[in-house]
Design an enzyme around this catalytic site. Structure first.
Site, short mmCIF file in Angstrom:
data_model
loop_
_atom_site.label_atom_id
_atom_site.label_comp_id
_atom_site.label_asym_id
_atom_site.label_seq_id
_atom_site.Cartn_x
_atom_site.Cartn_y
_atom_site.Cartn_z
N CYS B 95 0.84 -1.20 0.00
CA CYS B 95 0.00 0.00 0.00
C CYS B 95 0.87 1.26 0.00
O CYS B 95 1.57 1.52 -0.97
CB CYS B 95 -0.98 -0.03 1.17
SG CYS B 95 -2.31 1.19 0.99
N HIS B 229 -3.73 -5.32 0.82
CA HIS B 229 -3.09 -5.64 2.10
C HIS B 229 -3.13 -7.13 2.42
O HIS B 229 -4.01 -7.57 3.17
CB HIS B 229 -3.80 -4.89 3.22
CG HIS B 229 -3.52 -3.43 3.26
ND1 HIS B 229 -2.47 -2.89 3.96
CD2 HIS B 229 -4.15 -2.39 2.68
CE1 HIS B 229 -2.46 -1.57 3.81
NE2 HIS B 229 -3.48 -1.24 3.03
N GLU B 231 -1.27 -8.66 4.46
CA GLU B 231 -1.03 -8.85 5.90
C GLU B 231 -2.32 -8.70 6.70
O GLU B 231 -2.38 -9.14 7.85
CB GLU B 231 0.05 -7.87 6.38
CG GLU B 231 -0.41 -6.46 6.75
CD GLU B 231 -0.79 -5.59 5.56
OE1 GLU B 231 -0.79 -6.08 4.41
OE2 GLU B 231 -1.12 -4.40 5.78
#
Lengths: 1015, 271
Positions: B95, B229, B231
């Site tokens: 990002c 994202h 994660e």
């Protein structure tokens, strides 16, 4: 380096196929959506006015090294881009440049300056960067005046605009703004305020100085300075002995403001109930109805770690971690500047969390707004923004504040009512987490201040912005409300500070911490001084944004992004080194003492000397009158309607702003940063069905969770604020139950927003408004006790009135109840969407004929131009019955028997069914005949649209239905029907069809109302 | 061995906690490192095996997202970063971290690691920030070490400036052929593989990125960045629709990216 000059940089999006000027397109969409104005094209030019000693050659380098993106943007130095025919083939018809007024926080400008220093580290300290936006319009109707257009693109309170109209544009005469030089401030020498004057003059001193002190309070201050002991002490100190200094009077006004010391909640109230004949005296609503129940609950549980006295309430979540929660309102600033007011609201409450105990990490935000109707077309008093503009600005402010801080917005609500036109309510809440124990063994929820701790001011600098915020919010809004009370937040300065403070906490460097909010240093140092018994503050050490502030202004300025921290002398070096690493300003400004006084100096000169006891306990208790009489409302006139027409009524209800989907707005909040969001604001197969409570799992990889929910139903205050408060609490808990909260670990927050309830010439109905407050507090007391739901923190805002154009608009009495609870295993959390065709649908909880002040009642009133009333039974609470049902339901959930659960509230059962279907792309077929067993008075309207409390719409897999029913056997639990394939929502009463609607048509109306622009 | 990961922090980066968490879940040791600790020489990137630039709002996204942080790295850490990449160690930007790597010229990058910007991330066509879930498809032909063996995953996107563009469109073909356009938005209802260059409708492509590009790698396949994202999908209970799915709870769909890099380091630097 040479002399300081001004360089003008301009940047625009390049003309590349497949690349749009999205900024311009957004303005175009906003004009279309909010004002129904269509424009062919809007383009935007970003301007950077750089005042620095860089050379011409360095400035040229900066064009593409800093200001313009070399791939997609076009940048120039000292040349107007509007003349560039490659970018703009035709001259615009209107051009408007907007920039900040001098002294207003310009975050992009600050970032630009930082960027300039990265490339040219040697530039002069005097260097500054200011930003502008130039909007160019093509194909805009001649009816639109450029001045009107400019007024929609900037807020005159904080921004300035330069306009080129059609003629000027045709002559290439482009808008131009000078560099926003701060005006030179003239420091006022310290003064003494003579209080040996008549009562009228005392009031005049308070009013002129925006002190918001009443006569009795002014007289208490006057009396203090008549006290011989005080006089002799002051003589020794070389202070004026029989009168306060301006700094002392300001400091007292801040500390004693309604905003800071909650005088109405502390008042002695004479309450008379004309319905029952009751007459009593209540010595402090806060102590009686909020504190007492919580203390009683605290004596029975071990998880209430810190309540009421800190910046937020703290609960033990497990052996290693504690959670804290706080919500604040920022109503008055948001009325004047919706963007800045809301942004400072959210970053301000984040600092309450950072300032809890020895410092907690903010991990989740909640936002609840109350606005005037977005489609309001009635008269708008001069000085007010249209509610749609307030909505847009507040939303943008909270979005920037939350997103840029890296804190997810996990839950919230938006409520609309015409009475929020005068003052919108902007509730900002934050949840924090901290380790129970720090590496050095201290409990992190306890502050450990010692006399001798050095006082540091950390973060931003002090400026003339934000003077008198605390006292101003304690007054009603008028045309004369000061612009100095408005500020724009700077989330990045604050983010750097949060990173640094939490590192300092873990290193054991922090002894005491609090934020600088209302009242600035006077409040933060003044409050902490109470812990050690004194403080010595040197205003000359305080870093300023600009010279020329008067001493009292430095003391009370509410400039943002600042914490006050106490550090042991031996840790100061390590603390300052850490601050430098993070590029955070940290300045020693004094020390905590045990002298018994809050002493404020400017270098060698003492400017204030206030005994701690007088500062904190000297404010006299208010004596107030309260009188209750039931209000009268006309009954609801129900139209006759067949099943299809009932479907259309449901469709219109789904489109009401209070019920409609807020997806367009909520999507632009980051709700998933920190990677912990289990139950999100959206659920369902298309990710667009509404969630109930939020569930987060804040420790990565672990399955224990926290539940966060809100309840707010101001409509019910029209009939009875007791019912309003009870419903708010039940709604918050019901939402939490829907996701499977652990009912043995739940805590609440009460945030009251009231119209002024003190009887006066301006408020002739003060007694009734105070009685509404009494009743709401009694509900809070009784319901929280019954739910074993302690209030661990809260706040009140008691002057939500606006008098503009001679018109007074008061908000309806509003309580926001926020809840935080434990979730034992997030893998068993339940979402609201129906899961599969064939699943069995149940309504748990009793349905009564309770349509008074319901969303349906308000709709029928609006549709009949007031002929139909909102009268009738407002939903009543039976908290013990509800809690017992909630316990059984959450047990069934932890046994994984429940597929979906959705709160049944606004617009009743019919709306809840529709929302659950949206999440499944399905229909449903239900029969409501069993509902009539719990109330002989119930009719079809009540069954479909009534808002009885304690009800949850549940779906269960057929194979689980028997076990589920066994769990619910002692409760009202009505099987209604099944989730159907297809599009039809069909509701029967025995054999008779009573409502028929298309799910996708309902979804379209639900999604259409609050669509804020193009996607 | 336990690979060491430098997770950068400071100035508005805000996803460092979860980025550290996913590397630790994948078996690495992750350190939160304020950029200034590298600039002032207190720490050196050389002592780490993986560098991660997490998401966030560095410098508030002012003057273009990732621009100012990119400049901090480009001017303050130029040689440290170049040496790190040239020594064959993996780098990821997520990002805002991806925006940083693109603006500083590390992505799509070149063989010399010259740090010359060749692409950019423009404002989403919607003109504003959005948080929504998207489905990603990976290029099986790519040499990207981070995406090895991956087909599709579902992850949240949370950005306002994620539209991947370039001034010279022929570069897209060059990058495409070299396997650098490694991850694209895809219609979840389509059969795998089906990634396409034709821009998919909103919101399947949340930002109207050219060729649906969600992330790219450098020619070596070691430096990787993406707007979404991964994660944030480290565990199954974080999925957008997990309550509708019959699943065995455990690791989320985003984890494989981090495992790939940790395993790569173990295979190549274990000496």
């Amino acid at each position: 380096m040479g002399k300081v000059e001004i360089f003008n940089f301009q940047v625009a999006t390049q003309d590349i196929e497949g690349l749009t000027d999205a900024r311009g397109d957004s303005i175009k969409a906003m004009l279309e959506s909010d004002y129904s104005i269509s424009v062919d094209s809007v383009r935007v030019i970003l301007g950077y006015q750089v005042k620095s000693d860089i050379s011409e050659e360095e400035a040229r380098r900066a064009i593409y090294d800093l200001f313009a993106d070399p791939i997609i943007e076009f940048g120039t130095l000292d040349k107007s881009l509007i003349n560039n025919k490659k970018l703009f083939q035709k001259s615009p018809e209107i051009a408007i440049t907007v920039g900040f007024k001098p002294g207003v926080t310009d975050n992009a400008g600050q970032a630009g300056l930082d960027g300039l220093r990265t490339i040219f580290p040697q530039i002069s300290e005097e260097s500054q960067v200011a930003t502008t936006m130039t909007y160019l319009f093509w194909g805009i109707s001649n009816d639109i005046s450029p001045t009107w257009l400019a007024s929609k693109l900037h807020n005159q309170m904080i921004e300035r605009a330069s306009i080129s109209d059609r003629v000027e544009c045709s002559n290439s005469n482009w808008p131009k703004l000078d560099f926003p030089e701060r005006p030179v401030l003239m420091e006022q020498p310290s003064a003494t305020v003579n209080l040996e004057v008549s009562d009228e003059e005392l009031i005049e001193i308070s009013e002129k100085g925006l002190l918001a002190l009443n006569l009795e309070e002014m007289k208490a201050i006057q009396a203090n300075y008549r006290n011989q002991k005080v006089r002799s002490a002051r003589r020794k100190l070389g202070l004026p002995e029989n009168a306060p200094t301006d700094a002392e009077l300001e400091c007292l006004a801040q500390t004693w403001s309604e905003h800071c010391c909650h005088k109405i909640f502390a008042a002695k109230i004479h309450h008379v109930d004309h319905e029952t004949g009751e007459e009593v005296y209540i010595d402090s609503l806060f102590k009686t109805h909020i504190m007492k129940p919580t203390l009683d609950i605290q004596s029975e549980v071990n998880w209430l770690l810190s309540i009421f006295h800190d910046n937020s309430g703290v609960i033990a979540w497990n052996d290693s971690w504690s959670l804290c929660i706080k919500a604040e309102t920022h109503n008055s600033p948001s009325a004047l500047d919706p963007y800045g007011g809301a942004m400072t609201g959210i970053v301000g409450v984040n600092r309450d969390i950072l300032g809890t105990g020895l410092g907690a990490r903010p991990i989740a935000n909640t936002d609840v707004f109350c606005f005037g109707p977005p489609d309001y077309s009635g008269h708008l008093p001069e000085g007010l923004f249209h509610p749609s503009r307030v909505f847009r600005g507040v939303h943008a402010g909270v979005r920037a504040g939350g997103n840029e801080s890296g804190i997810p917005t996990v839950n919230g609500a938006i409520v609309f009512d015409e009475r929020y036109l005068g003052k919108p309510l902007v509730y900002c809440g934050t949840v924090g987490i901290m380790p129970r124990q720090l590496p050095d063994g201290r409990q992190s929820h306890d502050k450990t201040p010692q006399p001798g701790n050095i006082i540091y001011m950390v973060g931003g600098r002090v400026g003339s912005d934000g003077i008198h915020g605390a006292t101003f919010s304690s007054l009603e809004l008028t045309e004369d409300s000061p612009s100095s009370a408005v500020q724009i937040g700077d989330p990045i300065t604050q983010k750097k500070m949060i990173d640094m403070v939490l590192e300092a906490r873990d290193l054991g460097l922090i002894q005491v911490i609090t934020d600088n909010g209302a009242g600035g240093l006077s409040s933060s140092v003044g409050e902490l001084a109470e812990l050690t018994g004194g403080a010595d503050l040197d205003l000359a050490a305080v870093p300023l944004k600009q010279p020329g502030l008067s001493k009292w202004e430095i003391l009370v300025s509410e400039s943002q992004e600042r914490m006050t921290i106490g550090i042991n002398p031996e840790d100061c070096e390590a603390f300052e080194k850490l601050a430098r690493l993070h590029e955070v300003e940290a300045t020693a400004v004094g020390k905590f003492t045990d002298s018994g006084a809050f002493v404020v100096r400017y270098g060698a000169e003492t400017v204030a000397h206030l005994p701690i006891s007088f500062l904190h306990d000297g404010c006299p208790q208010l004596q107030l009158e309260s009188e209750w009489k039931n209000p009268h409302h006309n009954p609801i006139l129900f139209p006759s309607a067949d099943a299809d027409e009932m479907g259309e009524i449901l469709s219109r209800l789904m489109a009401r702003p209070n019920v409609a989907s807020k997806e367009w707005w909520v999507r632009s909040y980051d709700h998933e940063v920190i990677a912990q969001s289990v139950i999100k604001p959206f659920c369902g197969v298309n990710h667009d069905a509404p969630g109930d409570a939020a569930v987060i799992a804040p420790i990565h990889g672990k399955t224990q969770g926290a539940v966060i929910s809100n309840g707010i139903v101001p409509r019910y205050s029209d009939i009875d604020s007791y019912a309003m408060a009870a419903a708010s609490i039940d709604e918050a808990l019901r939402n939490a139950v829907c996701v499977g909260v652990d009912l043995d670990l739940i805590a609440g927050l009460d945030n009251f927003c009231w119209p002024d309830p003190v009887e006066s010439v301006k408020t002739p109905d003060g007694r009734y408004k105070l009685a509404q407050l009494v009743r709401a507090n009694r509900a809070l007391d009784e319901v929280c006790r019954a739910y074993n739901l302690p209030c661990i923190s809260g706040k009140d805002s008691m002057k939500n009135d606006a008098t503009l154009d001679g018109e007074k608009i008061s908000v309806p009495p509003t309580l926001l109840f926020s809840l935080i609870g434990n979730h034992s295993d997030v893998r068993k959390a339940v979402s609201s969407d129906f899961k599969e065709v064939g699943d069995m649908i149940y309504l748990v909880g009793e349905t009564h004929q309770e349509l008074g002040a319901s969303e349906l009642a308000f709709m029928l009133r609006d549709e009949s131009n007031g002929e139909s009333g909102i009268g009738g039974q407002v939903p009543q609470i039976d908290a013990p019955r509800n809690l017992s049902l909630y316990r059984s339901l959450t047990k069934a959930m932890s046994n994984e028997l429940v597929s979906s659960a959705h709160d049944c509230s606004d617009a009743g059962l019919a709306a809840a069914v529709a929302e659950c279907c949206f999440g499944c792309d399905s229909g449903a077929e239900l029969d409501i005949s069993t509902l009539f067993n719990s109330d002989v008075n119930l009719d079809v309207w009540g069954a479909l649209f009534g808002e009885s409390l304690g009800r949850i719409l549940v779906s269960v897999k057929p194979e689980n239905s028997e076990s589920f029913e066994a769990f619910m056997k002692d409760h009202e639990c009505n099987y209604l029907g099944k989730v159907n394939s297809g599009d039809e929502i069909k509701i029967t009463n025995s054999q008779a069809l009573v409502l028929s609607a298309s799910m996708s048509e309902l979804r379209d109306s639900w999604k259409g109302t609050l669509n804020g622009g193009r996607n | 061995m336990i690979p060491k990961v430098a997770v950068l922090s400071g100035f508005g980066i805000n996803c460092e906690t979860e980025t550290m968490a996913v590397f630790e879940m994948a078996g690495a040791k992750a350190d939160r490192i304020h950029v200034n600790r590298l600039v002032n020489g207190e720490l050196n990137l050389n002592d780490y095996h993986i560098m991660a630039v997490p998401g966030g709002f560095s410098f508030g996204d002012h003057l273009g997202s990732g621009r100012l942080m990119g400049n901090r790295l480009r001017f303050g850490l130029r040689e440290q970063v170049r040496n790190f990449v040239k020594s064959g160690k993996p780098v990821i930007g997520i990002c805002n971290g991806f925006q940083v790597l693109v603006k500083m010229g590390l992505l799509p990058g070149d063989d010399d690691v010259s740090l010359t910007q060749t692409a950019s991330l423009a404002l989403n066509d919607s003109g504003h920030y959005e948080n929504r879930w998207a489905t990603l498809e990976f290029d099986p032909q790519s040499n990207c070490i981070w995406t090895k063996g991956m087909t599709r995953i579902r992850v949240p996107v949370r950005h306002g400036e994620g539209k991947f563009v370039t001034a010279d469109k022929t570069l897209l073909d060059v990058w495409g052929e070299a396997g650098q356009l490694v991850v694209k938005y895809v219609d979840p209802s389509s059969e795998y593989p089906s990634s396409s260059n034709d821009i998919l409708p909103y919101p399947i492509s949340p930002n109207q990125s050219w060729r649906n590009i969600a992330g790219v790698c450098d020619p070596s396949g070691l430096v990787f960045g993406l707007m979404p994202h991964p994660e944030a999908n480290h565990s199954t209970w974080l999925g957008a629709t997990w309550t509708r799915e019959d699943i065995e709870h455990g690791e989320g769909e985003g984890m494989m990216i981090f495992r790939n890099a940790v395993n790569y380091v173990i295979d190549n630097f274990n000496n």
